[in-house]
Write a protein that holds these residues in place. Structure first.
Motif, PDB file in Angstrom:
ATOM      1  N   ILE A  64      37.346  41.460  39.242  1.00 49.20           N
ATOM      2  CA  ILE A  64      38.618  40.736  39.238  1.00 49.20           C
ATOM      3  C   ILE A  64      38.755  39.927  37.958  1.00 49.20           C
ATOM      4  CG2 ILE A  64      40.015  38.992  40.393  1.00 49.20           C
ATOM      5  CD1 ILE A  64      38.786  39.821  43.014  1.00 49.20           C
ATOM      6  N   ASP A  67      44.924  48.176  46.225  1.00 52.23           N
ATOM      7  CA  ASP A  67      45.306  46.789  45.957  1.00 52.23           C
ATOM      8  C   ASP A  67      46.747  46.481  46.342  1.00 52.23           C
ATOM      9  OD1 ASP A  67      42.775  46.797  44.853  1.00 52.23           O
ATOM     10  OD2 ASP A  67      43.491  47.018  42.809  1.00 52.23           O
ATOM     11  N   SER A  81      33.451  42.592  43.311  1.00 55.33           N
ATOM     12  CA  SER A  81      34.195  41.357  43.097  1.00 55.33           C
ATOM     13  C   SER A  81      34.230  40.866  41.651  1.00 55.33           C
ATOM     14  CB  SER A  81      33.645  40.255  44.011  1.00 55.33           C
ATOM     15  OG  SER A  81      33.881  40.581  45.367  1.00 55.33           O
ATOM     16  N   ILE A  91      42.477  43.084  46.960  1.00 52.52           N
ATOM     17  CA  ILE A  91      42.060  41.789  46.416  1.00 52.52           C
ATOM     18  C   ILE A  91      42.105  40.797  47.559  1.00 52.52           C
ATOM     19  CG2 ILE A  91      42.515  40.061  44.653  1.00 52.52           C
ATOM     20  CD1 ILE A  91      44.301  42.326  43.323  1.00 52.52           C
ATOM     21  N   TRP A  94      36.772  41.642  45.848  1.00 51.38           N
ATOM     22  CA  TRP A  94      37.458  42.918  45.626  1.00 51.38           C
ATOM     23  C   TRP A  94      36.453  44.032  45.859  1.00 51.38           C
ATOM     24  CZ3 TRP A  94      37.199  46.828  41.584  1.00 51.38           C
ATOM     25  CH2 TRP A  94      38.227  47.788  41.673  1.00 51.38           C
ATOM     26  N   SER A 114      41.155  49.826  48.512  1.00 54.34           N
ATOM     27  CA  SER A 114      40.670  48.623  47.841  1.00 54.34           C
ATOM     28  C   SER A 114      41.716  47.536  48.038  1.00 54.34           C
ATOM     29  CB  SER A 114      40.451  48.879  46.344  1.00 54.34           C
ATOM     30  OG  SER A 114      41.666  49.235  45.702  1.00 54.34           O
TER      31      SER A 114
END
Length: 292
Positions: free
Chosen positions: A235, A154, A232, A185, A284, A183
């Motif tokens: 998140i 992220d 996803s 976002i 995500w 990974s």
């Protein structure tokens, strides 16, 4: 967790010239909530309790998923990995423990690097976990074709318009057949940018990456997609849990270490993330790219 600023906003906080993650508020916020191991999105059980233990467990589950995807590149021992946006080094230590590999940690924050170095020294891992100083993940100074597996949790989001450069840097340092496992976002591929204006404003961004964009950038850099696993809904689970924590007893833990202004701003920003996720505008997940 990842609610960091990026680009120019990360480079200097409120005109002070101090790197954002090295400001007292930001540094103490992440360190107090995660204890100096992780600051990325986690994978949560349904209806998680809002406490630091829940977040740490979720972070560990996400790390286990990342390491599972790294296995083809790192199994067997003696391999070399690089963490792009390494923060406190929790991922690097996890990789070393699981695969007996050496890990180079690329991180711009001096304070986070200092925590990483201290943790590694306490554990006798100075030779296994290398922290070469404050470096950007689009210019790691590592030799070309020298890494078996690049990872990132992220972090690439925060590179802003330089995200493609980060992907290209991973491809440069990887050996042929090496893996880039990360990974991030992202915004959904076909989302209306206006729907994410509150999120962009919180991050100092004009846009975010998307699954299709990462596939495109990787192809341009000489890598092919082997796998993408979508998580996803996590998140909203992640940011919603943190928001509840800050509205409950956890806030008392931060008093005297993190300003009320910072916490209030964080609560507002987390709400923007939760709303955007619940509206289906964010993505995500975990990518696995192979250098060809």
């Amino acid at each position: 967790f990842s609610l960091k600023m990026s680009g120019a906003a990360a480079a200097a906080s409120e005109g002070t010239g101090t790197y954002y993650y090295d400001t007292d508020d930001a540094y103490n916020f992440y360190l107090e909530l995660w204890g100096g191991e992780h600051c990325h999105v986690g994978i949560y059980d349904p209806e998680p309790e809002a406490n630091p233990e829940t977040c740490m467990k979720a972070s560990d589950v996400a790390l286990e998923k990342l390491m599972e995807l790294c296995t083809p590149a790192l199994q067997g021992g003696g391999k070399r990995a690089m963490d792009m946006g390494a923060a406190y080094g929790g991922c690097a230590r996890g990789l070393h423990k699981k695969f007996d590999c050496k890990v180079v940690c690329i991180e711009l924050s001096k304070k986070e690097n200092d925590v990483n170095i201290k943790r590694n020294k306490e554990l006798g891992l100075e030779e296994a976990i290398i922290v070469p100083g404050e470096l950007s993940f689009d210019d790691t100074k590592e030799p070309s074709d020298s890494i078996d597996c690049c990872v990132s949790e992220d972090s690439i989001l925060h590179a802003g318009s330089g995200r493609a450069k980060v992907v290209a840097e991973a491809a440069r340092v990887l050996k042929k057949g090496g893996l880039f496992v990360f990974s991030d976002i992202m915004q959904r591929d076909a989302v209306d940018p206006a729907a994410l204006s509150r999120v962009y404003a919180r991050l100092g961004l004009e846009d975010m990456g998307s699954p299709a964009k990462y596939v495109e950038w990787a192809a341009q850099a000489g890598m092919r997609l082997k796998r993408y696993e979508d998580f996803s809904p996590q998140i909203a689970a992640h940011y919603g849990t943190i928001r509840k924590m800050l509205q409950g007893p956890t806030r008392d833990k931060l008093r005297g270490k993190v300003s009320d202004k910072y916490v209030e701003s964080m609560i507002e920003g987390l709400g923007a993330w939760v709303d955007a996720s619940n509206a289906g505008n964010l993505a995500w997940g975990f990518f696995v790219f192979e250098k060809i």
